[in-house]
Enzyme design. Structure first.
Site, PDB file in Angstrom:
ATOM      1  N   SER A 182       3.839   2.385   8.075  1.00  0.00           N
ATOM      2  CA  SER A 182       3.250   1.454   7.100  1.00  0.00           C
ATOM      3  C   SER A 182       4.818   0.922   6.753  1.00  0.00           C
ATOM      4  CB  SER A 182       2.343   2.303   6.423  1.00  0.00           C
ATOM      5  OG  SER A 182       1.019   2.316   7.058  1.00  0.00           O
ATOM      6  N   HIS A 227       0.717  -1.224   0.468  1.00  0.00           N
ATOM      7  CA  HIS A 227      -0.156  -0.306  -0.117  1.00  0.00           C
ATOM      8  C   HIS A 227       1.127   1.637   0.197  1.00  0.00           C
ATOM      9  CE1 HIS A 227       0.765   0.204   4.050  1.00  0.00           C
ATOM     10  NE2 HIS A 227       0.225   1.178   4.164  1.00  0.00           N
ATOM     11  N   ASP A 232      -0.240  -7.651   1.529  1.00  0.00           N
ATOM     12  CA  ASP A 232       0.344  -5.999   1.181  1.00  0.00           C
ATOM     13  C   ASP A 232       1.725  -6.526   1.509  1.00  0.00           C
ATOM     14  OD1 ASP A 232       0.982  -3.242   1.506  1.00  0.00           O
ATOM     15  OD2 ASP A 232      -0.497  -2.923   3.692  1.00  0.00           O
TER      16      ASP A 232
END
Ligand SMILES: [Ca+2]
Length: 399
Positions: free
Chosen positions: A344, A187, A249
């Site tokens: 992230s 992502h 992901d």
């Protein structure tokens, strides 16, 4: 560059010269917390800081400066004997290409060279800082509810940065799995899939300012997991569950040139393989430059400890998410250390109690509230993807 936290009616003006008659090159104020970069052309800088009465209370700024080298447009090409570093900072004799010495700070002269040794001499999962250092006793827990790390404590973390957003270009974390490959979350690449939008910064400690140990590379190839859907508009959302959208992901990034083989601030992490035991309660680390709850910690790499929980418990805590087998959750029942926005792509990892090496078990992927009770961070489960990573990197990493 100026970082600031201003209350109303506070201003800082920058003049490119010795007096307020000189050209004003920047003005900051009335817009709260921020960080902006400016450039002077003279060797004088006048800073005027002023506020009205009591409003100056609790207002502050920090100024960082660095000397920038002149940008080189073209090298003096005599029979093509020089190559230009892509960052425009130097011209290098062509005889210095592929000699395993990084003459260009961005690795331009060591791109596409034969027989590159992809592994670090010391192997994966080690750091120069005392491996046995027990830095977990400090419970001044404030990442969210974490604490600042020591420089060099986590040599496998990189900052993935959007060039167009600098100096606040930090967008995601990633990990070094060998000298030329970075592991991150899919992502992170979704919104800016163009590899030329990014730079990869290793050896980094501070988010905003340049570190003397920092090494910058470009992305030469990006492999986003082909089954990652994310929030792509062209997909009919009704036919896919939350799990379908958020699974897989994971992404691999190949760097334009290897990272230097030096252990002080740059090294690789080991990856947990298919058989790796991940029991509930296993205490793991999460690190990153993401959102923290304390302003004073915002610029440096933060770390937090967090226990793994079972997927079953995770589904009970996070009822809106159908957590699936390729994910792993970690979180405190009472709230505590957690990853948050900006973390992230960074790692969830453990210190192996037998080997003492550090093994990555997860990638910061998603979640809801940061650090709240019964709110887990949701991570891509590395052991589910070891073979996918192996296939793309030709097994040039260590488990
Ligand atoms: Ca060289």
């Amino acid at each position: 560059m100026l970082s600031y936290d201003f209350y109303q009616n506070i201003n800082v003006d920058m003049y490119d010269g010795p007096s307020v008659e000189s050209p004003r090159i920047a003005r900051y104020g009335d817009d709260g917390i921020g960080s902006k970069r400016f450039q002077t052309k003279t060797n004088n800088l006048l800073i005027r800081y002023y506020g009205e009465g009591i409003y100056a209370f609790k207002s502050a700024f920090r100024l960082y400066f660095e000397q920038s080298l002149p940008f080189i447009e073209h090298c003096d090409q005599t029979n093509g004997t020089m190559i230009r570093c892509r960052n425009g900072l130097a011209c290098i004799p062509i005889t210095h290409r592929c000699d395993n010495i990084f003459d260009c700070s961005d690795g331009t002269d060591e791109e596409d060279c034969p027989n590159i040794n992809q592994t670090f001499t010391n192997g994966c999962g080690w750091r120069k800082m005392n491996q046995m250092l027990d830095d977990d006793n400090d419970d001044t827990l404030q990442i969210v509810n974490g604490k600042i790390s020591q420089p060099g404590a986590w040599p496998w973390i990189v900052s993935l940065r959007l060039v167009s957003h600098e100096p606040i270009g930090h967008t995601c974390g990633g990990t070094i799995i060998n000298r030329q490959w970075i592991l991150t979350a899919a992502h992170c690449m979704a919104e800016y899939p163009n590899i030329t939008d990014w730079t990869v910064h290793a050896g980094k400690y501070r988010e905003l300012i340049h570190d003397s140990t920092e090494v910058i590379r470009y992305i030469s190839k990006s492999f986003v997991h082909p089954l990652y859907i994310g929030s792509r508009n062209e997909i009919d959302n009704d036919n896919f569950t939350w799990y379908d959208h958020n699974a897989n992901d994971i992404a691999l990034l190949k760097l334009n040139a290897p990272l230097p083989d030096r252990m002080d601030m740059i090294g690789s992490i080991c990856l947990a393989d298919e058989q790796y035991g991940l029991d509930e309660g296993l205490i793991s680390y999460v690190i990153g430059w993401g959102t923290v709850s304390n302003m004073s910690n915002m610029d440096v790499l933060n770390e937090a400890l967090v226990p793994i929980i079972t997927n079953e418990k995770c589904r009970q805590w996070m009822i809106d998410f159908n957590i699936g087998p390729s994910m792993i959750c970690a979180g405190w029942e009472a709230g505590g250390g957690d990853a948050c926005q900006g973390d992230s792509g960074g790692p969830l990892f453990v210190q192996n109690i037998v080997t003492k090496r550090f093994d990555q078990i997860g990638i910061v992927s998603t979640g809801a509230l940061c650090g709240e009770p019964k709110q887990a961070g949701i991570y891509t489960r590395i052991p589910s993807y070891t073979s996918w990573i192996r296939n793309h990197t030709n097994s040039q990493f260590e488990t």
